[in-house]
Design a protein around this motif. Structure first.
Motif, mmCIF file in Angstrom:
data_model
loop_
_atom_site.group_PDB
_atom_site.id
_atom_site.type_symbol
_atom_site.label_atom_id
_atom_site.label_comp_id
_atom_site.label_asym_id
_atom_site.label_seq_id
_atom_site.Cartn_x
_atom_site.Cartn_y
_atom_site.Cartn_z
ATOM 1 N N ALA A 70 33.218 -25.879 -12.019
ATOM 2 C CA ALA A 70 32.562 -27.033 -11.427
ATOM 3 C C ALA A 70 31.057 -26.806 -11.373
ATOM 4 C CB ALA A 70 33.101 -27.310 -10.027
ATOM 5 N N PHE A 71 30.322 -27.906 -11.432
ATOM 6 C CA PHE A 71 28.876 -27.845 -11.286
ATOM 7 C C PHE A 71 28.411 -29.215 -10.812
ATOM 8 C CE2 PHE A 71 29.839 -29.163 -15.587
ATOM 9 C CZ PHE A 71 28.971 -30.219 -15.827
ATOM 10 N N TYR A 72 27.115 -29.340 -10.550
ATOM 11 C CA TYR A 72 26.542 -30.610 -10.109
ATOM 12 C C TYR A 72 25.587 -31.117 -11.180
ATOM 13 C CZ TYR A 72 28.561 -29.316 -5.664
ATOM 14 O OH TYR A 72 29.451 -28.962 -4.688
ATOM 15 N N SER A 73 25.542 -32.435 -11.334
ATOM 16 C CA SER A 73 24.699 -33.049 -12.348
ATOM 17 C C SER A 73 24.003 -34.269 -11.774
ATOM 18 C CB SER A 73 25.547 -33.452 -13.561
ATOM 19 O OG SER A 73 24.777 -34.218 -14.487
ATOM 20 N N ASP A 74 22.803 -34.522 -12.272
ATOM 21 C CA ASP A 74 22.178 -35.792 -11.938
ATOM 22 C C ASP A 74 22.895 -36.903 -12.694
ATOM 23 O OD1 ASP A 74 21.239 -35.162 -14.510
ATOM 24 O OD2 ASP A 74 19.427 -36.355 -14.203
ATOM 25 N N ALA A 75 22.567 -38.155 -12.394
ATOM 26 C CA ALA A 75 23.304 -39.282 -12.950
ATOM 27 C C ALA A 75 23.166 -39.403 -14.457
ATOM 28 C CB ALA A 75 22.839 -40.582 -12.285
ATOM 29 N N GLU A 76 22.112 -38.826 -15.023
ATOM 30 C CA GLU A 76 21.901 -38.907 -16.457
ATOM 31 C C GLU A 76 22.400 -37.677 -17.206
ATOM 32 O OE1 GLU A 76 20.815 -41.678 -17.851
ATOM 33 O OE2 GLU A 76 20.793 -42.499 -15.832
ATOM 34 N N GLY A 77 22.823 -36.651 -16.496
ATOM 35 C CA GLY A 77 23.281 -35.437 -17.154
ATOM 36 C C GLY A 77 22.159 -34.594 -17.722
ATOM 37 N N LYS A 78 20.952 -34.748 -17.199
ATOM 38 C CA LYS A 78 19.807 -33.993 -17.710
ATOM 39 C C LYS A 78 19.644 -32.651 -17.012
ATOM 40 C CE LYS A 78 17.060 -38.008 -19.106
ATOM 41 N NZ LYS A 78 15.776 -38.738 -18.909
ATOM 42 N N PHE A 79 20.086 -32.571 -15.763
ATOM 43 C CA PHE A 79 19.930 -31.341 -14.997
ATOM 44 C C PHE A 79 21.244 -30.967 -14.334
ATOM 45 C CE2 PHE A 79 15.778 -33.309 -15.213
ATOM 46 C CZ PHE A 79 14.970 -32.249 -15.590
ATOM 47 N N PHE A 80 21.562 -29.681 -14.382
ATOM 48 C CA PHE A 80 22.774 -29.153 -13.762
ATOM 49 C C PHE A 80 22.408 -28.170 -12.661
ATOM 50 C CE2 PHE A 80 25.297 -29.439 -18.007
ATOM 51 C CZ PHE A 80 25.374 -30.808 -17.863
ATOM 52 N N LEU A 81 23.207 -28.181 -11.613
ATOM 53 C CA LEU A 81 23.137 -27.163 -10.566
ATOM 54 C C LEU A 81 24.495 -26.477 -10.537
ATOM 55 C CD1 LEU A 81 21.462 -29.143 -7.633
ATOM 56 C CD2 LEU A 81 20.356 -27.627 -9.269
ATOM 57 N N VAL A 82 24.508 -25.154 -10.682
ATOM 58 C CA VAL A 82 25.755 -24.394 -10.660
ATOM 59 C C VAL A 82 25.784 -23.556 -9.395
ATOM 60 C CG1 VAL A 82 27.167 -22.666 -11.834
ATOM 61 C CG2 VAL A 82 25.864 -24.323 -13.171
ATOM 62 N N GLY A 83 26.791 -23.747 -8.576
ATOM 63 C CA GLY A 83 26.875 -23.018 -7.319
ATOM 64 C C GLY A 83 27.492 -23.900 -6.248
ATOM 65 N N ASP A 84 27.445 -23.459 -5.022
ATOM 66 C CA ASP A 84 28.049 -24.184 -3.917
ATOM 67 C C ASP A 84 27.010 -25.034 -3.193
ATOM 68 O OD1 ASP A 84 30.342 -22.936 -4.629
ATOM 69 O OD2 ASP A 84 30.644 -21.859 -2.746
ATOM 70 N N LEU A 85 27.437 -26.222 -2.804
ATOM 71 C CA LEU A 85 26.585 -27.130 -2.058
ATOM 72 C C LEU A 85 26.904 -26.997 -0.577
ATOM 73 C CD1 LEU A 85 24.549 -29.527 -2.049
ATOM 74 C CD2 LEU A 85 26.535 -31.049 -2.267
ATOM 75 N N TYR A 86 25.884 -26.734 0.227
ATOM 76 C CA TYR A 86 26.062 -26.551 1.665
ATOM 77 C C TYR A 86 25.368 -27.682 2.422
ATOM 78 C CZ TYR A 86 27.782 -21.771 1.105
ATOM 79 O OH TYR A 86 28.524 -20.661 0.767
ATOM 80 N N GLU A 87 25.985 -28.081 3.525
ATOM 81 C CA GLU A 87 25.355 -29.012 4.448
ATOM 82 C C GLU A 87 24.869 -28.230 5.654
ATOM 83 O OE1 GLU A 87 26.286 -33.127 6.946
ATOM 84 O OE2 GLU A 87 27.908 -32.011 6.005
ATOM 85 N N ASN A 88 23.598 -28.394 5.990
ATOM 86 C CA ASN A 88 23.006 -27.695 7.123
ATOM 87 C C ASN A 88 23.046 -28.626 8.331
ATOM 88 O OD1 ASN A 88 21.665 -25.881 8.725
ATOM 89 N ND2 ASN A 88 19.657 -26.217 7.820
#
Length: 251
Positions: A70-88
């Motif tokens: 799994a990873f995170y992507s912007d709506a256009e698929g131009k940038f990826f974030l790999v890792g866990d998303l935390y809410e502070n």
């Protein structure tokens, strides 16, 4: 295009190497998640997208591949974030990625019919159910099995799934196949945990290999691997009383 990978190591985020991403022509779909799933490519090849979901992070989606990654992507698929998303939040850090993993894990395991499990339940009312990936060649699995009667007395069912830790060509896989092919699986499992010889064939339509691959897909790396009803994965041996406490059933 330069893509930023985002990995969580301890409490810090580290940056990884860039990745080139090519995009398909935008699909005329109303839903942004579906549109992103359709257009994602890497090096000219479509990505094996299993699901895309919105996140609380504006403009970013969680993408899960058929491989389980799994990873995170912007709506256009131009940038990826790999890792866990935390809410502070006020109560501290909440791992939103792990919460999503738990939900998906519980959903995947719920699809395994009881007919493909080895189930140990007590005579009283059931209060909770544990799914446990096991291997009879694993010493800690045998230690856990000694706790099963205690768990049953607490109203906690144990549903075993097969996970030959050394792979499908191992002795452990052969024993598990014998257990799943036995007329009385629970008795065969008891014998296997006692390291007794199990008579019978491995030549039946058994789910051992499918469960092995399922285990890897939901994050199992060793045995025993205990999955709580909410999908949380607890690796390794845990005493019965501690499990009851984790389930909110402690005396």
């Amino acid at each position: 295009m330069i893509v930023l990978f985002h990995r969580l190591a301890g409490s810090l985020f580290a940056l990884a190497v860039p990745l080139a991403v090519l995009l398909l022509p935008a699909a005329t779909l109303a839903d942004g998640a579906e549109r992103l799933a359709e257009r994602l490519q890497v090096s000219g090849q479509p990505m094996p997208v299993a699901s895309v979901h919105e996140t609380p992070l504006a403009g970013f989606y969680q993408v899960r591949l058929e491989t389980g990654e799994a990873f995170y992507s912007d709506a256009e698929g131009k940038f990826f974030l790999v890792g866990d998303l935390y809410e502070n939040g006020e109560g501290g850090l909440t791992n939103l990625t792990e919460q999503a993993r738990n939900v998906e894990r519980a959903e995947q395991l719920a699809k395994v019919p009881e007919s493909e499990r080895v189930v140990f339940r007590g005579t009283g009312d059931s209060r909770a159910e544990l799914v446990v990936f096991t291997d009879t060649t694993c010493p800690y699995c045998r230690q856990f099995h000694e706790e099963v009667s205690t768990l049953n007395e607490m109203g906690i069912e144990v549903h075993y799934l097969a996970f030959p830790r050394a792979g499908m060509n191992s002795q452990g896989a052969r024993i598990l196949e014998q257990i799943w092919c036995a007329d009385n699986r629970s008795e065969a499992m008891n014998a296997g945990k006692r390291q007794e010889a199990i008579s019978g064939s491995t030549d039946c339509d058994n789910p051992v290999e499918d469960q092995y691959h399922l285990g890897m897909a939901v994050g199992v790396q060793g045995t025993p691997a205990i999955v709580l009803p909410d999908g949380r994965l607890v690796p390794g041996y845990v005493p019965a009383e501690r499990l009851a406490d984790m389930l909110g059933l402690a005396k």
